[in-house]
Design an enzyme around this catalytic site. Sequence first.
Site, PDB file in Angstrom:
ATOM      1  N   ARG A 117       6.674 -11.117   5.558  1.00  0.00           N
ATOM      2  CA  ARG A 117       6.054 -11.003   6.875  1.00  0.00           C
ATOM      3  C   ARG A 117       6.603 -12.095   7.770  1.00  0.00           C
ATOM      4  O   ARG A 117       6.680 -13.257   7.370  1.00  0.00           O
ATOM      5  CB  ARG A 117       4.525 -11.133   6.773  1.00  0.00           C
ATOM      6  CG  ARG A 117       3.887 -10.050   5.916  1.00  0.00           C
ATOM      7  CD  ARG A 117       2.389 -10.242   5.808  1.00  0.00           C
ATOM      8  NE  ARG A 117       1.804  -9.306   4.848  1.00  0.00           N
ATOM      9  CZ  ARG A 117       0.524  -9.307   4.483  1.00  0.00           C
ATOM     10  NH1 ARG A 117      -0.302 -10.206   5.002  1.00  0.00           N
ATOM     11  NH2 ARG A 117       0.089  -8.425   3.602  1.00  0.00           N
ATOM     12  N   CYS A 161       0.798  -1.233   0.000  1.00  0.00           N
ATOM     13  CA  CYS A 161       0.000   0.000   0.000  1.00  0.00           C
ATOM     14  C   CYS A 161       0.833   1.287   0.000  1.00  0.00           C
ATOM     15  O   CYS A 161       0.587   2.177  -0.829  1.00  0.00           O
ATOM     16  CB  CYS A 161      -0.952   0.025   1.190  1.00  0.00           C
ATOM     17  SG  CYS A 161      -1.496  -1.567   1.792  1.00  0.00           S
ATOM     18  N   HIS A 164      -8.099  -0.913  -1.531  1.00  0.00           N
ATOM     19  CA  HIS A 164      -7.059  -1.943  -1.544  1.00  0.00           C
ATOM     20  C   HIS A 164      -7.738  -3.232  -2.005  1.00  0.00           C
ATOM     21  O   HIS A 164      -8.726  -3.652  -1.417  1.00  0.00           O
ATOM     22  CB  HIS A 164      -6.478  -2.168  -0.148  1.00  0.00           C
ATOM     23  CG  HIS A 164      -5.991  -0.935   0.529  1.00  0.00           C
ATOM     24  ND1 HIS A 164      -4.657  -0.702   0.791  1.00  0.00           N
ATOM     25  CD2 HIS A 164      -6.648   0.146   1.030  1.00  0.00           C
ATOM     26  CE1 HIS A 164      -4.524   0.455   1.424  1.00  0.00           C
ATOM     27  NE2 HIS A 164      -5.721   0.985   1.576  1.00  0.00           N
ATOM     28  N   HIS A 209      -4.435  -1.036  -6.122  1.00  0.00           N
ATOM     29  CA  HIS A 209      -4.909   0.102  -5.329  1.00  0.00           C
ATOM     30  C   HIS A 209      -5.623   1.059  -6.274  1.00  0.00           C
ATOM     31  O   HIS A 209      -5.047   1.496  -7.263  1.00  0.00           O
ATOM     32  CB  HIS A 209      -3.752   0.771  -4.598  1.00  0.00           C
ATOM     33  CG  HIS A 209      -3.113  -0.146  -3.590  1.00  0.00           C
ATOM     34  ND1 HIS A 209      -2.059  -0.972  -3.924  1.00  0.00           N
ATOM     35  CD2 HIS A 209      -3.413  -0.399  -2.300  1.00  0.00           C
ATOM     36  CE1 HIS A 209      -1.715  -1.681  -2.860  1.00  0.00           C
ATOM     37  NE2 HIS A 209      -2.526  -1.355  -1.869  1.00  0.00           N
ATOM     38  N   GLN A 220       1.795 -10.878  -3.817  1.00  0.00           N
ATOM     39  CA  GLN A 220       0.380 -10.501  -3.786  1.00  0.00           C
ATOM     40  C   GLN A 220      -0.036  -9.928  -5.134  1.00  0.00           C
ATOM     41  O   GLN A 220       0.701  -9.157  -5.741  1.00  0.00           O
ATOM     42  CB  GLN A 220       0.126  -9.453  -2.703  1.00  0.00           C
ATOM     43  CG  GLN A 220       0.082 -10.009  -1.294  1.00  0.00           C
ATOM     44  CD  GLN A 220      -0.378  -8.951  -0.303  1.00  0.00           C
ATOM     45  OE1 GLN A 220       0.090  -7.822  -0.342  1.00  0.00           O
ATOM     46  NE2 GLN A 220      -1.283  -9.312   0.583  1.00  0.00           N
ATOM     47  N   LYS A 254     -13.278  -4.070   5.484  1.00  0.00           N
ATOM     48  CA  LYS A 254     -12.905  -4.909   4.341  1.00  0.00           C
ATOM     49  C   LYS A 254     -13.954  -5.965   4.056  1.00  0.00           C
ATOM     50  O   LYS A 254     -14.726  -6.365   4.938  1.00  0.00           O
ATOM     51  CB  LYS A 254     -11.556  -5.576   4.594  1.00  0.00           C
ATOM     52  CG  LYS A 254     -11.532  -6.559   5.757  1.00  0.00           C
ATOM     53  CD  LYS A 254     -10.145  -7.176   5.927  1.00  0.00           C
ATOM     54  CE  LYS A 254     -10.086  -8.064   7.172  1.00  0.00           C
ATOM     55  NZ  LYS A 254      -8.772  -8.702   7.329  1.00  0.00           N
ATOM     56  N   ASP A 276      -1.814  -7.472  -5.788  1.00  0.00           N
ATOM     57  CA  ASP A 276      -2.396  -6.272  -5.194  1.00  0.00           C
ATOM     58  C   ASP A 276      -2.855  -5.287  -6.262  1.00  0.00           C
ATOM     59  O   ASP A 276      -2.267  -5.206  -7.345  1.00  0.00           O
ATOM     60  CB  ASP A 276      -1.359  -5.566  -4.317  1.00  0.00           C
ATOM     61  CG  ASP A 276      -1.643  -5.751  -2.841  1.00  0.00           C
ATOM     62  OD1 ASP A 276      -2.799  -6.027  -2.499  1.00  0.00           O
ATOM     63  OD2 ASP A 276      -0.702  -5.642  -2.045  1.00  0.00           O
TER      64      ASP A 276
END
Length: 639
Positions: A363, A334, A511, A385, A381, A465, A383
């Site tokens: 992580r 992000c 997200h 945005h 990911q 979310k 991902d």
Amino acid sequence: MPNITLPDGSVRRFEQPVTVDEVAASIGAGLAKAALAGRVDGRLVDLSHRLDCDAELAIITDKMPEGLDIIRHSTAHLLAHAVKELFPDAQVTIGPVIENGFYYDFAYKRPFTPDDLEKIEQRMAELAKRDIPVVREVWARDRAVEFFKAQGEYYKAEIIASIPPEEDVSLYRQGDFIDLCRGPHVPSTAKLKVFKLMKVAGAYWRGDAKNEMLQRIYGTAWAKKDELDAYLHMLEEAEKRDHRKLGQQLDLFHFQDEAPGSVFWHPKGWRLFQRLISYMRDRQEAAGYVEINTPDVMDRGLWETSGHWQNYRQNMFTTQTEDERVFALKPMNCPGAVSMFAQGLKSYRDLPLRMAEFGKVHRYEPSGALHGLLRVRHFTQDDAHIFCTEEQMEQECKDVVALILDIYKDFGFDNVRIKLSTRPNNRIGTDETWDKLEGALAAALDHMGMAYELFPGEGAFYGPKLEFVLRDTIGRDWQCGTLQVDMNLPERFDITYVAEDNSRRRPVMLHRALFGSLERFTGILIEHYAGALPLWLAPQHAVVMNISEGQADYANKVAAQLRQAGFRVDADLRNEKINYKIREHSVHKLPYLLIVGEKEKAEGKVAVRARGGQDLGPMTLESLIGRWRREIEAKAGPV
């Protein structure tokens, strides 16, 4: 004279205080027999709970999720009761409900054996048949501490001693066994008929590796025997489908101690992984996304601005350079996306701006939590945005939901549950902002006619979310995709766009991830298909095998023509019997096996076998290529 309102809106009036089980009996003998507990004004209580004022009441049975949880929690107590009868020196600690069952942790002088588990399960069955009443008692805290110390239950005494002295504690007695619990519980052990102990594992007291190691006995409990049988069958199937075993069998990937929680992708596995990325890249481009890439390592200051340093620090890998700057491997993509948006002046005409990234994130997961591809420390990911105006927010949410559900269908996931998780206690931003964000997600789902489950307090620290939960072919649920709406990070990073009236406004930030972790999604796919991936996903489409040396050149020519047509095909020209080659390649779960002998060579054809041993007979390459292209276009299994 309490007035009791039932779920159907009807009201029952009583002349004096009444218990939950008495209300159930007044409704009908069948309900009274099936009753396990009650829900009074939203709070779960025992059947013995007394109602002395007006209340809303629902009778809980084993047909309800709450009823099954009560059965499982009560069975955990039954397990502890049995252990104490068989092994009086064992100390009991905690025994919560978990998904599909329960566990209880014990301190004992020696490890429990499989024979011990069998004896414990038999004793549990005996205790259940005794129909022992389960009764709630309320004690002063200090009395409870002294009682458990006198019993030699020092772990239980430690738990109770952590409760404020002025608070009473709730205990449950069944026969001569007493345990600490807030309840509720079934009224009698006779309600506990369907259970099985599964395994023993180690567990640290209070989950702290600095504390002593306890023994954790896992069990499962159900309302009906056919439900238990179905669950045990599912576990057998899951064992056969374990992606770690299949990953080795199919030569897809491996792990090693030098890089815990990180995948070593073999050529076939990497081909599958890249196929997922290619598929998602095509879908995203068609949906109006642009692809970006941001650094893997960024300065601590960026993570402080985003709030991750304060809220996620314990899960981040960090390093300090010689000039004493502190950097972190990104745990999330992000902040990098926000930094991309901040480059250059943005206008309302640029919005919505949909930026996708196949970002590598790191992580820290405890070693004991790592589990093949499903729980790793280093993963990718898918991902994205989306930066948009408040007016565009709801429509963008709708578009994301529609895209996610359509993509899952391509992978054979038609049964998808949606969870809406709202503001947690540990969060950033004002209540007014959270109201807007939660409202946008709920409105998008409502306007689409999509059912969803509400999970209060489980949102991310920066926004609510949606979570998309897939059900696989053997009935297991997997949480994969997410959609979060966020007005907090744009505020923290002070990003704006120029509105139509030339004022500066903050964008809303969505997200979005569809697969979530590509590594995890790959593991899910392997287990969903039991390694027999459909043609459009398979890392290898077929192998061409010659029967004898005389067809070697022809087999090579066939493989080359199929590769030229865009298919992943190898040739096996070894001097082995054809049945041996067929058996060996069948283990690798290839979609197709192609066999060439003198007849096929003379006719310019191949003998085709589909996965599972289906003999499709001889085919020309033109016919075979047409079949494969139709199969890939349909994203289906063999046709």
